[in-house]
Enzyme design. Structure first.
Site, PDB file in Angstrom:
ATOM      1  N   ASP A  24      -2.559  -7.710   2.479  1.00  0.00           N
ATOM      2  CA  ASP A  24      -1.655  -8.251   1.648  1.00  0.00           C
ATOM      3  C   ASP A  24      -1.416  -9.635   1.587  1.00  0.00           C
ATOM      4  O   ASP A  24      -1.247 -10.104   0.683  1.00  0.00           O
ATOM      5  CB  ASP A  24      -0.361  -7.545   2.569  1.00  0.00           C
TER       6      ASP A  24
ATOM      7  N   GLY B 246       0.677  -1.269  -0.017  1.00  0.00           N
ATOM      8  CA  GLY B 246       0.055   0.087   0.243  1.00  0.00           C
ATOM      9  C   GLY B 246       0.861   1.171   0.101  1.00  0.00           C
ATOM     10  O   GLY B 246       2.003   1.318   0.419  1.00  0.00           O
ATOM     11  N   SER B 247       0.330   2.222  -0.604  1.00  0.00           N
ATOM     12  CA  SER B 247       1.066   3.754  -0.652  1.00  0.00           C
ATOM     13  C   SER B 247       0.816   4.396   0.678  1.00  0.00           C
ATOM     14  O   SER B 247       0.098   3.959   1.338  1.00  0.00           O
ATOM     15  CB  SER B 247       0.550   4.259  -1.826  1.00  0.00           C
ATOM     16  N   GLY B 248       1.503   5.338   0.748  1.00  0.00           N
ATOM     17  CA  GLY B 248       1.673   6.165   2.199  1.00  0.00           C
ATOM     18  C   GLY B 248       2.759   5.815   3.122  1.00  0.00           C
ATOM     19  O   GLY B 248       2.830   6.342   4.175  1.00  0.00           O
ATOM     20  N   HIS B 249       3.693   4.912   2.697  1.00  0.00           N
ATOM     21  CA  HIS B 249       4.602   4.477   3.468  1.00  0.00           C
ATOM     22  C   HIS B 249       5.911   4.851   3.036  1.00  0.00           C
ATOM     23  O   HIS B 249       7.084   4.442   3.340  1.00  0.00           O
ATOM     24  CB  HIS B 249       4.622   2.861   3.776  1.00  0.00           C
TER      25      HIS B 249
ATOM     26  N   HIS C 173      -0.780   1.210  10.005  1.00  0.00           N
ATOM     27  CA  HIS C 173      -1.910   1.685   9.742  1.00  0.00           C
ATOM     28  C   HIS C 173      -2.893   2.268  11.004  1.00  0.00           C
ATOM     29  O   HIS C 173      -4.200   2.376  10.566  1.00  0.00           O
ATOM     30  CB  HIS C 173      -2.836   0.499   8.753  1.00  0.00           C
TER      31      HIS C 173
END
Length: 336
Positions: free
Chosen positions: A113, A57-60, A223
């Site tokens: 995931d 996932g993006s944002g990391h 998250h």
């Protein structure tokens, strides 16, 4: 600590694609972007090697995009913010990562995931792609008790796996050996995180969770998943003194061990704070008879602008030290 709601973005619907376009343009000598939100090595490894793939996932950022390149991943598939990419894109990633020696999918243990990785393996079976496997990775001691390690979350400490596994797969290892090496590093790695503030979603501008200005949470996930609970915020030394004993005991790490130490900023914690924290961690490890082989301090796996950090330890032997020191050329691996 106030949450920064305004983001310097354009249309939120184009957020991921515009980020990938900019990232690949910035590091065009190392990687390139493909269809299906694939980020790939600009120069693929030679034929016959095991290919390494991860969906994230993006944002990391800089995880996982910064870990594509020589001695690292062959392909990373980007998902939406905090959401794993779907199996169709992952299947495209398998094809792109395949150099004829099989493909290993690295899965940071989160429900989405894992589900999408399992679906990807099913899609591969349907397509007749049989030289592919997955390895489930986890490190966060707050998310399940000792003895139930396979239920734990994957967090920032897994970078030790990715660095050493990437080096290992530049050699002549087969798929089974690559998976075994990943499990070896995973099983020697433990992490624990601290959060001091929330972050705001770039899609909605809303805070992911609420936290008082004088609070800290021990063990919060990438998250915003709940950890061991909240308490009054402590100073740097007291925070390390709280985190390090359960980390040492969980493996356990013993006098005479050598470790790689990670202090990872969750987004807005400063380098000044990280080095103050490391000062205490190094002193406490020395008192325990645990030697630091390498230290790794900075912003590597973030949750947008969250204030906090993760402390991770990876016990190393001669094989793992050699893999750690092997060349790597990703956007955020120059110092290694």
């Amino acid at each position: 600590m106030a949450v920064r709601e305004h983001k310097l973005i354009n249309n939120p619907e184009n957020l991921i694609d515009e980020m990938l376009e900019g990232f690949c343009a910035a590091y065009a000598d190392i990687l390139l972007c493909g269809d299906n939100r694939l980020v790939m090595r600009a120069e693929p490894k030679v034929a016959g090697k095991v290919g390494l793939l991860m969906g994230s996932g993006s944002g990391h950022e800089p995880a996982m995009l910064g870990w594509v390149g020589e001695g690292l991943f062959d392909v990373v598939v980007a998902g939406e913010v905090f959401a794993a990419p779907g199996p169709e894109n992952m299947l495209a990633g398998v094809r792109a990562a395949d150099r004829g020696g099989g493909v290993l999918i690295c899965v940071s243990h989160h429900a989405g995931d894992l589900l999408n990785a399992e679906l990807t393996l099913e899609f591969c079976e349907i397509e007749g792609i049989d030289d592919v496997d997955m390895v489930l990775l986890y490190d966060d001691i707050s998310s399940a008790p000792k003895g139930r390690e396979a239920e734990r979350r994957g967090t920032a400490g897994l970078f030790s796996v990715w660095k050493m596994l990437g080096a290992f797969c530049e050699g002549d290892a087969d798929l089974a050996a690559a998976k075994a090496l990943a499990e070896k590093v995973r099983d020697n790695t433990r992490s624990l995180a601290v959060s001091l503030s929330s972050c705001a979603s770039p899609m909605t501008g809303e805070a992911m969770f609420e936290m008082g200005a004088d609070e800290m949470e021990i063990g919060m996930g990438l998250h915003g998943e709940l950890g061991m609970g909240r308490q009054k915020a402590l100073g740097a030394d007291a925070t390390i003194d709280l985190l390090l004993p359960p980390l040492l005991e969980d493996l356990p790490y013993r006098a005479g061990d050598e470790v790689i130490v990670l202090l990872n900023s969750s987004g807005s914690l400063t380098l000044m704070e990280l080095f103050i924290l490391y000062r205490r961690a190094a002193a406490r490890l020395s008192e325990a008879g645990v030697s630091v082989y390498r230290s790794w301090i900075g912003q590597y796996a973030t949750t947008l602008e969250t204030a906090g950090f993760a402390l991770a330890l990876c016990r190393v032997d001669e094989q793992l030290k050699a893999l750690w020191d092997a060349p790597a050329n990703g956007a955020y691996m120059k110092q290694l």
